[in-house]
Each structure stands twice: as structure tokens, then as C-alpha cells.
Design a protein around this motif. Structure first.
Motif, PDB file in Angstrom:
ATOM      1  N   LYS A  99      -0.478  -6.207  -4.640  1.00 49.92           N
ATOM      2  CA  LYS A  99      -1.477  -5.306  -4.515  1.00 49.92           C
ATOM      3  C   LYS A  99      -2.664  -5.456  -5.457  1.00 49.92           C
ATOM      4  O   LYS A  99      -2.171  -6.122  -6.667  1.00 49.92           O
ATOM      5  CB  LYS A  99      -1.179  -3.850  -4.533  1.00 49.92           C
ATOM      6  CG  LYS A  99      -0.111  -3.589  -3.213  1.00 49.92           C
ATOM      7  CD  LYS A  99      -0.701  -3.606  -1.743  1.00 49.92           C
ATOM      8  CE  LYS A  99       0.151  -2.886  -0.880  1.00 49.92           C
ATOM      9  NZ  LYS A  99      -0.367  -2.633   0.427  1.00 49.92           N
ATOM     10  N   VAL A 151       3.924  -8.742  -0.897  1.00 54.72           N
ATOM     11  CA  VAL A 151       2.880  -8.352  -0.866  1.00 54.72           C
ATOM     12  C   VAL A 151       2.479  -7.855  -2.301  1.00 54.72           C
ATOM     13  O   VAL A 151       2.849  -6.897  -2.592  1.00 54.72           O
ATOM     14  CB  VAL A 151       2.515  -7.332   0.278  1.00 54.72           C
ATOM     15  CG1 VAL A 151       1.037  -6.868   0.201  1.00 54.72           C
ATOM     16  CG2 VAL A 151       2.779  -7.892   1.688  1.00 54.72           C
ATOM     17  N   PRO A 153      -5.599  -9.453  -7.196  1.00 53.99           N
ATOM     18  CA  PRO A 153      -4.167  -9.233  -6.779  1.00 53.99           C
ATOM     19  C   PRO A 153      -3.690 -10.741  -6.809  1.00 53.99           C
ATOM     20  O   PRO A 153      -2.779 -11.008  -7.000  1.00 53.99           O
ATOM     21  CB  PRO A 153      -4.344  -8.856  -5.171  1.00 53.99           C
ATOM     22  CG  PRO A 153      -5.508  -8.894  -4.846  1.00 53.99           C
ATOM     23  CD  PRO A 153      -6.369  -8.609  -6.022  1.00 53.99           C
ATOM     24  N   ALA A 190      -7.867  -7.428  -1.305  1.00 58.51           N
ATOM     25  CA  ALA A 190      -6.989  -5.794  -2.081  1.00 58.51           C
ATOM     26  C   ALA A 190      -5.321  -6.423  -2.083  1.00 58.51           C
ATOM     27  O   ALA A 190      -4.596  -5.655  -2.758  1.00 58.51           O
ATOM     28  CB  ALA A 190      -6.952  -5.059  -1.036  1.00 58.51           C
ATOM     29  N   GLU A 191      -5.124  -7.690  -1.459  1.00 54.01           N
ATOM     30  CA  GLU A 191      -3.842  -8.184  -1.279  1.00 54.01           C
ATOM     31  C   GLU A 191      -3.637  -9.606  -1.325  1.00 54.01           C
ATOM     32  O   GLU A 191      -4.622 -10.190  -0.901  1.00 54.01           O
ATOM     33  CB  GLU A 191      -2.973  -7.588  -0.176  1.00 54.01           C
ATOM     34  CG  GLU A 191      -3.012  -6.051   0.217  1.00 54.01           C
ATOM     35  CD  GLU A 191      -2.372  -5.639   1.469  1.00 54.01           C
ATOM     36  OE1 GLU A 191      -1.915  -4.572   1.538  1.00 54.01           O
ATOM     37  OE2 GLU A 191      -2.208  -6.656   2.342  1.00 54.01           O
ATOM     38  N   ASP A 203      -8.135  -5.850 -11.702  1.00 52.77           N
ATOM     39  CA  ASP A 203      -7.046  -5.697 -10.696  1.00 52.77           C
ATOM     40  C   ASP A 203      -7.117  -6.454  -9.550  1.00 52.77           C
ATOM     41  O   ASP A 203      -7.017  -6.253  -8.544  1.00 52.77           O
ATOM     42  CB  ASP A 203      -6.957  -4.231 -10.464  1.00 52.77           C
ATOM     43  CG  ASP A 203      -5.681  -3.811  -9.589  1.00 52.77           C
ATOM     44  OD1 ASP A 203      -4.628  -4.389 -10.054  1.00 52.77           O
ATOM     45  OD2 ASP A 203      -5.737  -2.799  -8.685  1.00 52.77           O
ATOM     46  N   ALA A 230       5.552  -5.628  -6.624  1.00 50.65           N
ATOM     47  CA  ALA A 230       5.062  -5.999  -5.382  1.00 50.65           C
ATOM     48  C   ALA A 230       5.801  -5.179  -4.291  1.00 50.65           C
ATOM     49  O   ALA A 230       6.884  -4.784  -4.443  1.00 50.65           O
ATOM     50  CB  ALA A 230       5.140  -7.483  -5.107  1.00 50.65           C
ATOM     51  N   GLU A 231       5.479  -5.283  -3.010  1.00 48.43           N
ATOM     52  CA  GLU A 231       6.225  -4.649  -1.871  1.00 48.43           C
ATOM     53  C   GLU A 231       6.825  -6.190  -1.539  1.00 48.43           C
ATOM     54  O   GLU A 231       6.352  -7.212  -1.162  1.00 48.43           O
ATOM     55  CB  GLU A 231       5.091  -4.426  -0.792  1.00 48.43           C
ATOM     56  CG  GLU A 231       4.455  -3.088  -1.107  1.00 48.43           C
ATOM     57  CD  GLU A 231       3.536  -2.505   0.084  1.00 48.43           C
ATOM     58  OE1 GLU A 231       3.581  -3.209   1.008  1.00 48.43           O
ATOM     59  OE2 GLU A 231       2.933  -1.795  -0.034  1.00 48.43           O
ATOM     60  N   THR A 278      -7.270  -4.302  -6.199  1.00 48.47           N
ATOM     61  CA  THR A 278      -8.090  -3.680  -5.979  1.00 48.47           C
ATOM     62  C   THR A 278      -9.494  -4.521  -5.508  1.00 48.47           C
ATOM     63  O   THR A 278      -9.773  -5.356  -6.128  1.00 48.47           O
ATOM     64  CB  THR A 278      -8.923  -2.852  -7.310  1.00 48.47           C
ATOM     65  OG1 THR A 278      -7.821  -1.985  -7.701  1.00 48.47           O
ATOM     66  CG2 THR A 278     -10.129  -2.077  -6.964  1.00 48.47           C
ATOM     67  N   HIS A 308      -0.818 -12.349  -0.185  1.00 50.63           N
ATOM     68  CA  HIS A 308       0.493 -12.340   0.284  1.00 50.63           C
ATOM     69  C   HIS A 308       1.425 -13.570   0.011  1.00 50.63           C
ATOM     70  O   HIS A 308       0.746 -14.639   0.064  1.00 50.63           O
ATOM     71  CB  HIS A 308       0.411 -12.438   1.803  1.00 50.63           C
ATOM     72  CG  HIS A 308      -0.077 -11.058   2.365  1.00 50.63           C
ATOM     73  ND1 HIS A 308       0.634 -10.221   3.362  1.00 50.63           N
ATOM     74  CD2 HIS A 308      -1.219 -10.601   2.180  1.00 50.63           C
ATOM     75  CE1 HIS A 308      -0.103  -9.168   3.403  1.00 50.63           C
ATOM     76  NE2 HIS A 308      -1.480  -9.305   3.029  1.00 50.63           N
TER      77      HIS A 308
END
Length: 356
Positions: free
Chosen positions: A182, A180, A196, A240-241, A194, A269-270, A184, A243
Motif C-alpha cells: 500500500k 499488495v 507504494p 495507491a498500490e 508514501d 503488505a497484504e 498514498t 502488486h
């Protein structure tokens, strides 16, 4: 003791029954009953948990190391390209057609026949345990991995998968990551540094270009592939994300934890793994099982496809009748003489390996 020819004919008959009995992953109850009946007819005690069935050789000795024989009786669902009935065992032109015939019914019944051949033999160098496992195709929680706690420590294993009876001495592991990136959220009309989706571009580029240093002699390099991307729901909103899904095929120079740590250290990233237990596996060329196969003219190679080897922590060899390219294909089949040859080669390899 039954002779090899009798065992072979009974194994082929069992395979026909397995083909004609649906056994999708997690739905293998009826094929499990067929396998139970096989052991009962051969006067072999067995154990069952969920849809996994296992048995030990008659002269099991706790002081000896243990060899595992394993293959699975679950199947994938038939694809739309079938012209035959996938649940009809059709024997034609030397081929036995049907869902699961090649992957991995032929391997399973060949190993079961081999186990019966060795079941009552005395003075073997190793104990033998055979597991007919479930949920291999789905890497489920109630497959071979769930049975290992019931088994003694394993010194080595033969995992029955279609290899044309060549010796797959290593197998790549699998690590699937949900990533993920991230950013804004904002209205698309406004300046947003920003985004993603743009932030994901260097992440995707890293997966595309990064080279893990260690290259396996048998399996080659680690291979990372971004296979899915998803972001945003409407044209005028910056999400916002972003994937990503990443498929990583891991060689035997790394474990999955090492790969995950490297990814997390390099991407902004996550990163969440879907599972960590599908590790690479291998067996030394010098191991007795491999040497016994080489002595019979078998060749060695590294396999890119996943099997129940991935849940084992002992040295393991992938070996079986049939051909991997036929697996999951329309009108799946195995040659009858591949089963005949497979049983003979399994018996010869184990006969050499199990000599005291």
C-alpha cells in the motif's frame, strides 16, 4: 490372467488412443471413456466422478492397509514449437510421439497394466486402488483431490510421473502469493514519502534474501521468487498500490501454513495465498516401496516439480517411465522400451512390497 507381454502391448495401444484423443485439463471426457473401456475389457468394476475413474482390487479387505496407484490423463495445450501433429501417435526410431505421451500417458498406462496384473491376486499385504485422475495440470478442483473422500484411508501411494523409473522420495510443494503493498496516491509533481513502488522495494528484498532455517536433506532449501510486479497506469500519477506475485517452492520441512505465517510476520503488505493445498510430500527411505526399488538398483532423489502428490496426506513415491525434461516440450515423446521397462519394474517393486 494375462501375461506381462500381453499387458504391455495393450498398454501401448491404449496410450496411442489416449494421444489421439484431446484431453486438456477439465476437458477429459473422451479419454475418460477410453479408460472406462479398458477396465470393462478386463472385467474390472470401476467408478467414475467427473472425469476421474477408479477401481479396487478384487480381494479388497477392509482390515488391510491400502496402496494408491495414481496418474493423470489430462494434458497441457500443445506449444507452438510442434513440428508433428500433437494428436497423432507416431512411432519412429523406438520413440512414441504425441501430446501427453511422456506426461503422463506412459506412466498411466503402465500403472493400469500393473493394476490388472495384481487385480485378482489373493493374500496381498495391502489393498490396491488405482485412480486415473483429471485436472492435474491445472491443479483443478475436480481432480484427484475430489476423489479422496471416496477412498479408504491410504497408507501409501505411487504417483506416476516421468522419473526415468528412479525413486523421487520427496517433492516440493507450491505456494503462490498475491502481495499488495500500500501507499498514498498523488500527483507525481508533488512530494510523496508514501510511494507504494518504493515501499515495495524492501518487500522484494526480503523475498530475495530471507532464508528459511530448515533445509531438507532431499529437497534442499525453501525457494522464494518474485515473478510479477504491477503498479501504476500513467506517468504523472503515483498509484495507491503495488502488486507482486511470489512463487514459493516449499520443502518437506514445512507446511504451507507455516510459510504463509512467516511471510506475513515479515513483510509490510497484504498477503493472499491463491491456494493452500499444494503441500510438499515425502516418503521415508526405509519404507518398503522405496527399499523394493533400491533393491532393483533404482536411485533416490528429490523432485522440484509439482504433481498430484501435493494433495495426498499419506506417504507417497513419485515413480514412472519417461523423463521430466520432455514434459510440455514440443514434439513430446516417450521411448517404447521405457514403457516396457516401467511395467516390469512396477510389477517387481509391488511384487516385493505386497508380499505377506
Amino acid at each position: 490372467m494375462k501375461d506381462i507381454e500381453t499387458l504391455t502391448q495393450e498398454a501401448i495401444a491404449l496410450l496411442k488412443s489416449l494421444i489421439e484423443t484431446p484431453s486438456f485439463s477439465s476437458e477429459e471426457e473422451q479419454t475418460a471413456i477410453l479408460i472406462e473401456n479398458w477396465f470393462t475389457q478386463n472385467s474390472i468394476p470401476f467408478e467414475r466422478e467427473n472425469n476421474n475413474i477408479w477401481a479396487f482390487n478384487q480381494h479388497f479387505d477392509k482390515s488391510k492397509p491400502t496402496l494408491l496407484l495414481n496418474s493423470h490423463h489430462d494434458t497441457v495445450r500443445p506449444n507452438q514449437g510442434y513440428t508433428n501433429d500433437p494428436f497423432e501417435a507416431i512411432e519412429k526410431d523406438g520413440k512414441l510421439y504425441g501430446l501427453g505421451s511422456n506426461d503422463a500417458g506412459g506412466c498411466l498406462v503402465s500403472l493400469m497394466a500393473t493394476f490388472v496384473y495384481f487385480y485378482a491376486k489373493e493374500n496381498l499385504s495391502h489393498n490396491i486402488v488405482i485412480v486415473a485422475s483429471a485436472e492435474e495440470e491445472s491443479s483443478g478442483k475436480k481432480g484427484l483431490n475430489s476423489v479422496l473422500k471416496h477412498l479408504p484411508e491410504l497408507e501409501c501411494a505411487i504417483v506416476g510421473e516421468p522419473t526415468l523409473m528412479q525413486l523421487a522420495v520427496a517433492e516440493k510443494g507450491l505456494l503462490v502469493l498475491d502481495v499488495v503493498v500500500k501507499g498514498t496516491a498523488s500527483h507525481a509533481a508533488h512530494n510523496n514519502p508514501d510511494n507504494p513502488i518504493y515501499n515495495a522495494m524492501p518487500v522484494i528484498q526480503w523475498f530475495n534474501s530471507y532464508q528459511f532455517e530448515k533445509v531438507s536433506e532431499v529437497l534442499g532449501p525453501v525457494k522464494m521468487t518474485v515473478t510479477q510486479i504491477n503498479a501504476g497506469k500513467q506517468h504523472n500519477v503515483v498509484p495507491a498500490e503495488c502488486h507482486l506475485v511470489v512463487d514459493i517452492r516449499v520443502n518437506d520441512c514445512y507446511n504451507n501454513t507455516e510459510i504463509l505465517e512467516t511471510v506475513r510476520a515479515n513483510v509490510k503488505a497484504e498477503v493472499t495465498p491463491r491456494s493452500m493445498h499444494l503441500n510438499a510430500s515425502s516418503i521415508p527411505i526405509s519404507h518398503g516401496l522405496v527399499q523394493a526399488g533400491i533393491a532393483l538398483g533404482r536411485t533416490t532423489y528429490g523432485s522440484p516439480t509439482l504433481s498430484d502428490q501435493s494433495v495426498l496426506y499419506c506417504k507417497s513415491l513419485k515413480l514412472g517411465p519417461g523423463e521430466s525434461l520432455r514434459s510440455h516440450s514440443a514434439d513430446e515423446f516417450i521411448f517404447v522400451n521405457e514403457i516396457e521397462e516401467g511395467i516390469q519394474l512396477y510389477i517387481k517393486i509391488l511384487g516385493d512390497f505386497l508380499k505377506n
